[in-house]
Design an enzyme around this catalytic site. Structure first.
Site, short mmCIF file in Angstrom:
data_model
loop_
_atom_site.label_atom_id
_atom_site.label_comp_id
_atom_site.label_asym_id
_atom_site.label_seq_id
_atom_site.Cartn_x
_atom_site.Cartn_y
_atom_site.Cartn_z
N PHE A 145 0.87 -1.18 0.00
CA PHE A 145 0.00 0.00 0.00
C PHE A 145 0.90 1.23 0.00
CE2 PHE A 145 -2.47 3.55 1.34
CZ PHE A 145 -3.65 3.37 0.64
N ASP A 230 9.57 2.88 1.73
CA ASP A 230 8.36 3.63 2.08
C ASP A 230 8.16 3.49 3.59
OD1 ASP A 230 5.89 4.63 2.65
OD2 ASP A 230 4.91 3.80 0.86
N LYS A 259 2.85 11.15 6.99
CA LYS A 259 2.04 10.96 8.19
C LYS A 259 2.57 11.71 9.42
CE LYS A 259 0.06 6.55 6.64
NZ LYS A 259 -1.28 6.93 6.26
C1 LIG Z 1 3.13 2.86 3.54
C2 LIG Z 1 2.24 3.96 3.03
N1 LIG Z 1 2.63 4.66 1.96
C3 LIG Z 1 1.88 5.66 1.47
C4 LIG Z 1 0.66 5.99 2.03
C5 LIG Z 1 -0.16 7.10 1.45
O1 LIG Z 1 -0.19 8.20 2.29
P1 LIG Z 1 -1.31 9.34 2.09
O2 LIG Z 1 -2.62 8.73 2.52
O3 LIG Z 1 -0.87 10.46 2.98
O4 LIG Z 1 -1.31 9.70 0.64
C6 LIG Z 1 0.22 5.27 3.15
C7 LIG Z 1 -1.09 5.56 3.78
O5 LIG Z 1 -1.65 4.79 4.51
C8 LIG Z 1 1.02 4.22 3.66
O6 LIG Z 1 0.65 3.50 4.70
#
Ligand SMILES: Cc1ncc(COP(=O)(O)O)c(C=O)c1O
Length: 405
Positions: A145, A230, A259
């Protein structure tokens, strides 16, 4: 019996009435929060065991973060990157230091950080590695994700996230998560990057086998491929270290952060890397009106400062051990598996006992808010300011929900 003096039912119904149904929230209507606690419009209190999907690592309204935001609101909020503002350099330097890298590229949401990383990796591939134009490939993991943009959902393996949103962006190869042989086999001369979550949060807090991340690091180094970690959900103290990669001594070529970087106040994300990587971008090739704005920088600099003492990482490690010890006791008593690191846990419910959604609804009735994922899994991610007693209380409520089923 339904209490018709409560404001919550109407308030929840109204909130659903005026929005697209792209979320399925628990039927609670929050109006205030402090630390690890939320209060609803009817004055009921809940322990927050989701922490905004880890955007609230420092709890709600951490005094130092609120003070930084207030002070900045009274001075300067936005310039765009057309002009330089006085909060920018400190933020970039201090975040780069925290990551042990040269440069920072600030954006807003996590998905934007991922998009940025994809663009930078491709450009690096063409300009530095010498991949033929238009041929760059990025290896990703099944169950990933990384956000919701059209490019990112193109390499999602979750049909809810991906179906009906094509045509899809090419250039991504999906391999099973945790399988080093499959990843190694997927790397070829056009591979510019491996994009990976060191722990897959949305998938249910899935921790890869020991040795996997160092193995990925080695393959990337040997094959001249960038490792993009990530750490948007796993980073900034959540797992008991600053980054989840730290548990295995792995240093990626790029950290993707988001986040918690915004302190639960403003959306702040960033890509952090060395000059040989981020240096490929020239003026006009990437940007964002709000990325790196003064308010975001002021709050995020304070976030970085909170992390430099190691206190939150330590809390997460110590309290996480307590959380996991409590949860492990429930395996065989309603749970079949518990995974995670630090103050982060994914719990699989016994098949047929109840859905993850039902478990979260029953927990909410008992004053603990958490979120289900993929049917029978619950994720727990309390703010790192949570106390031992609050952890014990939440685990006791979960035990009660499971034993009542
Ligand atoms: C590992 C990871 N990458 C990217 C994102 C995307 O972040 P955003 O919702 O701020 O676009 C998330 C969101 O849950 C995430 O958990």
């Amino acid at each position: 019996m339904l209490d018709d003096t409560l404001r919550t039912p109407d308030a929840v119904r109204d909130a659903q009435r005026w929005t697209a149904h792209n979320y399925h929230p628990l039927p609670v209507m929050i109006s205030e929060a402090e630390g690890a606690w939320l209060t609803d419009v009817d004055g009921r209190r809940y322990l927050d065991f989701l922490a905004g999907y880890s955007a609230l690592n420092f709890g709600h309204r951490h005094p130092r973060l609120i003070a930084a935001a207030h002070a900045q609101l009274d001075r300067l909020t936005l310039t765009s990157r057309a002009f330089v503002h006085d909060q920018f350099a400190d933020f970039c330097r201090e975040l780069a230091d925290l990551c042990g890298k040269d440069l920072v590229l600030p954006m807003n949401t996590g998905a934007e950080a991922v998009e940025t990383a994809v663009k930078v990796a491709r450009k690096w591939g063409y300009r530095v590695k010498g991949v033929p134009a238009g041929q760059a490939e990025i290896v990703v993991a099944a169950g990933n994700f990384h956000g919701r943009t059209t490019t990112i959902v193109s390499f999602s393996t979750d049909s809810d996230a991906r179906d009906d949103f094509g045509p899809y962006t090419p250039g991504f190869t999906v391999v099973p998560y945790g399988d080093l042989d499959a990843l190694t086999a997927a790397v070829n001369e056009n591979t510019v990057a491996v994009l990976i979550e060191p722990i897959q949060g949305e998938q249910g807090v899935v921790v890869p086998p020991a040795g996997y991340l160092p193995g990925v690091r080695q393959v990337c180094t040997e094959r001249d491929v960038l490792l993009l970690a990530d750490e948007i959900q796993s980073g900034l103290g959540r797992t008991g270290e600053t980054f989840a990669c730290d548990h295995e001594g792995v240093v990626p070529d790029m950290y993707l952060l988001g986040k918690a970087l915004g302190g639960g106040i403003v959306p702040v994300s960033a890509v952090v890397a060395d000059t040989d990587v981020l240096g490929v971008l020239q003026p006009g090739q990437h940007g964002s009106t709000f990325g790196g704005n003064p308010l975001a920088c002021a709050v995020a600099t304070e976030v970085v400062r909170l992390l430099t003492t190691g206190e939150f990482q330590r809390r997460s490690a110590e309290l996480g051990a307590r959380l996991h010890a409590g949860l492990d006791e429930l395996v065989g008593r309603g749970l079949v598996a518990v995974r995670g690191r630090g103050l982060w846990a994914g719990l699989d419910l016994e098949p047929g006992l109840m859905t993850g959604r039902q478990a979260c609804e029953r927990l909410a009735e008992r004053g603990v808010l958490a979120k289900d994922t993929h049917g029978a899994t619950i994720r727990l991610a309390p703010p790192l300011v949570v106390t031992e007693a609050e952890i014990d209380h939440a685990v006791a409520q979960l035990a009660a929900v499971l034993s009542a089923a």
